[in-house]
Design a protein around this motif. Structure first.
Motif, PDB file in Angstrom:
ATOM      1  N   MET A   1      37.728  37.433  66.712  1.00  0.00           N
ATOM      2  CA  MET A   1      37.144  36.508  65.769  1.00  0.00           C
ATOM      3  C   MET A   1      38.268  35.706  65.124  1.00  0.00           C
ATOM      4  N   ASN A   2      38.045  34.419  64.982  1.00  0.00           N
ATOM      5  CA  ASN A   2      39.018  33.567  64.323  1.00  0.00           C
ATOM      6  C   ASN A   2      38.590  33.317  62.883  1.00  0.00           C
ATOM      7  N   ILE A   3      39.561  33.360  61.995  1.00  0.00           N
ATOM      8  CA  ILE A   3      39.325  33.106  60.580  1.00  0.00           C
ATOM      9  C   ILE A   3      40.247  31.975  60.160  1.00  0.00           C
ATOM     10  N   GLN A   4      39.688  30.982  59.490  1.00  0.00           N
ATOM     11  CA  GLN A   4      40.490  29.892  58.978  1.00  0.00           C
ATOM     12  C   GLN A   4      40.720  30.136  57.494  1.00  0.00           C
ATOM     13  N   LEU A   5      41.971  30.282  57.123  1.00  0.00           N
ATOM     14  CA  LEU A   5      42.338  30.421  55.716  1.00  0.00           C
ATOM     15  C   LEU A   5      42.445  29.008  55.159  1.00  0.00           C
ATOM     16  N   VAL A   6      41.590  28.686  54.197  1.00  0.00           N
ATOM     17  CA  VAL A   6      41.444  27.306  53.749  1.00  0.00           C
ATOM     18  C   VAL A   6      42.365  26.985  52.579  1.00  0.00           C
ATOM     19  N   SER A   7      42.363  27.830  51.561  1.00  0.00           N
ATOM     20  CA  SER A   7      43.171  27.567  50.369  1.00  0.00           C
ATOM     21  C   SER A   7      43.340  28.855  49.571  1.00  0.00           C
ATOM     22  N   CYS A   8      44.223  28.798  48.592  1.00  0.00           N
ATOM     23  CA  CYS A   8      44.438  29.940  47.702  1.00  0.00           C
ATOM     24  C   CYS A   8      44.181  29.480  46.279  1.00  0.00           C
ATOM     25  N   ASP A   9      43.244  30.149  45.602  1.00  0.00           N
ATOM     26  CA  ASP A   9      42.839  29.753  44.257  1.00  0.00           C
ATOM     27  C   ASP A   9      43.560  30.515  43.151  1.00  0.00           C
ATOM     28  N   ALA A  10      44.499  31.370  43.505  1.00  0.00           N
ATOM     29  CA  ALA A  10      45.215  32.148  42.488  1.00  0.00           C
ATOM     30  C   ALA A  10      46.080  31.225  41.637  1.00  0.00           C
ATOM     31  N   LYS A  11      46.173  31.536  40.355  1.00  0.00           N
ATOM     32  CA  LYS A  11      47.005  30.723  39.467  1.00  0.00           C
ATOM     33  C   LYS A  11      48.473  30.787  39.869  1.00  0.00           C
ATOM     34  N   SER A  56      36.181  44.077  58.367  1.00  0.00           N
ATOM     35  CA  SER A  56      35.763  44.213  56.969  1.00  0.00           C
ATOM     36  C   SER A  56      36.966  44.461  56.061  1.00  0.00           C
ATOM     37  N   SER A  57      37.931  45.205  56.533  1.00  0.00           N
ATOM     38  CA  SER A  57      39.160  45.421  55.766  1.00  0.00           C
ATOM     39  C   SER A  57      39.928  44.112  55.608  1.00  0.00           C
ATOM     40  N   ALA A  58      39.939  43.297  56.652  1.00  0.00           N
ATOM     41  CA  ALA A  58      40.621  41.999  56.593  1.00  0.00           C
ATOM     42  C   ALA A  58      39.981  41.115  55.522  1.00  0.00           C
ATOM     43  N   TYR A  59      38.639  41.091  55.471  1.00  0.00           N
ATOM     44  CA  TYR A  59      37.950  40.286  54.459  1.00  0.00           C
ATOM     45  C   TYR A  59      38.314  40.738  53.043  1.00  0.00           C
ATOM     46  N   ARG A  60      38.376  42.050  52.848  1.00  0.00           N
ATOM     47  CA  ARG A  60      38.736  42.571  51.520  1.00  0.00           C
ATOM     48  C   ARG A  60      40.136  42.136  51.124  1.00  0.00           C
ATOM     49  N   LYS A  61      41.076  42.232  52.054  1.00  0.00           N
ATOM     50  CA  LYS A  61      42.462  41.838  51.762  1.00  0.00           C
ATOM     51  C   LYS A  61      42.558  40.352  51.435  1.00  0.00           C
ATOM     52  N   ILE A  62      41.816  39.538  52.166  1.00  0.00           N
ATOM     53  CA  ILE A  62      41.831  38.090  51.930  1.00  0.00           C
ATOM     54  C   ILE A  62      41.265  37.773  50.552  1.00  0.00           C
ATOM     55  N   ARG A  63      40.108  38.354  50.230  1.00  0.00           N
ATOM     56  CA  ARG A  63      39.472  38.087  48.931  1.00  0.00           C
ATOM     57  C   ARG A  63      40.315  38.605  47.775  1.00  0.00           C
ATOM     58  N   LYS A  64      40.986  39.726  47.949  1.00  0.00           N
ATOM     59  CA  LYS A  64      41.802  40.311  46.884  1.00  0.00           C
ATOM     60  C   LYS A  64      42.909  39.347  46.428  1.00  0.00           C
ATOM     61  N   LEU A  65      43.407  38.524  47.362  1.00  0.00           N
ATOM     62  CA  LEU A  65      44.474  37.574  47.046  1.00  0.00           C
ATOM     63  C   LEU A  65      43.943  36.187  46.692  1.00  0.00           C
ATOM     64  N   ASP A  66      42.631  36.079  46.449  1.00  0.00           N
ATOM     65  CA  ASP A  66      41.973  34.812  46.084  1.00  0.00           C
ATOM     66  C   ASP A  66      42.190  33.715  47.118  1.00  0.00           C
ATOM     67  N   VAL A  67      42.124  34.094  48.386  1.00  0.00           N
ATOM     68  CA  VAL A  67      42.250  33.117  49.463  1.00  0.00           C
ATOM     69  C   VAL A  67      40.839  32.790  49.965  1.00  0.00           C
ATOM     70  N   ASP A  68      40.528  31.492  49.992  1.00  0.00           N
ATOM     71  CA  ASP A  68      39.250  31.042  50.543  1.00  0.00           C
ATOM     72  C   ASP A  68      39.363  31.008  52.064  1.00  0.00           C
ATOM     73  N   TYR A  69      38.288  31.388  52.745  1.00  0.00           N
ATOM     74  CA  TYR A  69      38.338  31.441  54.204  1.00  0.00           C
ATOM     75  C   TYR A  69      37.005  31.023  54.796  1.00  0.00           C
ATOM     76  N   GLU A  70      37.043  30.667  56.065  1.00  0.00           N
ATOM     77  CA  GLU A  70      35.841  30.359  56.834  1.00  0.00           C
ATOM     78  C   GLU A  70      35.925  31.116  58.140  1.00  0.00           C
ATOM     79  N   ILE A  71      34.789  31.569  58.618  1.00  0.00           N
ATOM     80  CA  ILE A  71      34.737  32.261  59.901  1.00  0.00           C
ATOM     81  C   ILE A  71      34.514  31.219  60.985  1.00  0.00           C
ATOM     82  N   ILE A  72      35.385  31.221  61.978  1.00  0.00           N
ATOM     83  CA  ILE A  72      35.305  30.299  63.094  1.00  0.00           C
ATOM     84  C   ILE A  72      34.804  31.086  64.308  1.00  0.00           C
ATOM     85  N   GLU A  73      33.734  30.654  64.902  1.00  0.00           N
ATOM     86  CA  GLU A  73      33.173  31.348  66.065  1.00  0.00           C
ATOM     87  C   GLU A  73      33.887  30.945  67.329  1.00  0.00           C
TER      88      GLU A  73
END
Length: 73
Positions: A1-11, A56-73
């Motif tokens: 599965m490909n994931i596109q990391l779009v941006s990081c919203d962390a201050k 699912s672990s990858a999604y948790r790690k991405i969200r924990k760092l306030d990174v926005d992502y999209e799932i690419i099929e």
């Protein structure tokens, strides 16, 4: 599965933590490439990574760092 990391919203984004996360979750990723992708992401451009195990672990790690992502099929 490909994931596109779009941006990081962390201050104050933690470059080292984001690079480590990319290295950990992306298939065949080394530290140098992960740091390069982190710089690209924090400069405002999206990056695409391939994740094949423990999604699912990858999604948790991405969200924990306030990174926005999209799932690419």
């Amino acid at each position: 599965m490909n994931i596109q990391l779009v941006s990081c919203d962390a201050k104050k984004p933690d470059r080292r933590a984001i690079a480590k996360m990319i290295e950990d979750i992306a298939d065949g990723m080394d530290g140098s490439t992960a740091r390069e992708l982190t710089d690209i992401l924090l400069d405002g451009d999206p990056v695409e990574i391939e994740v094949s195990s423990n999604i699912s672990s990858a999604y948790r790690k991405i969200r924990k760092l306030d990174v926005d992502y999209e799932i690419i099929e």
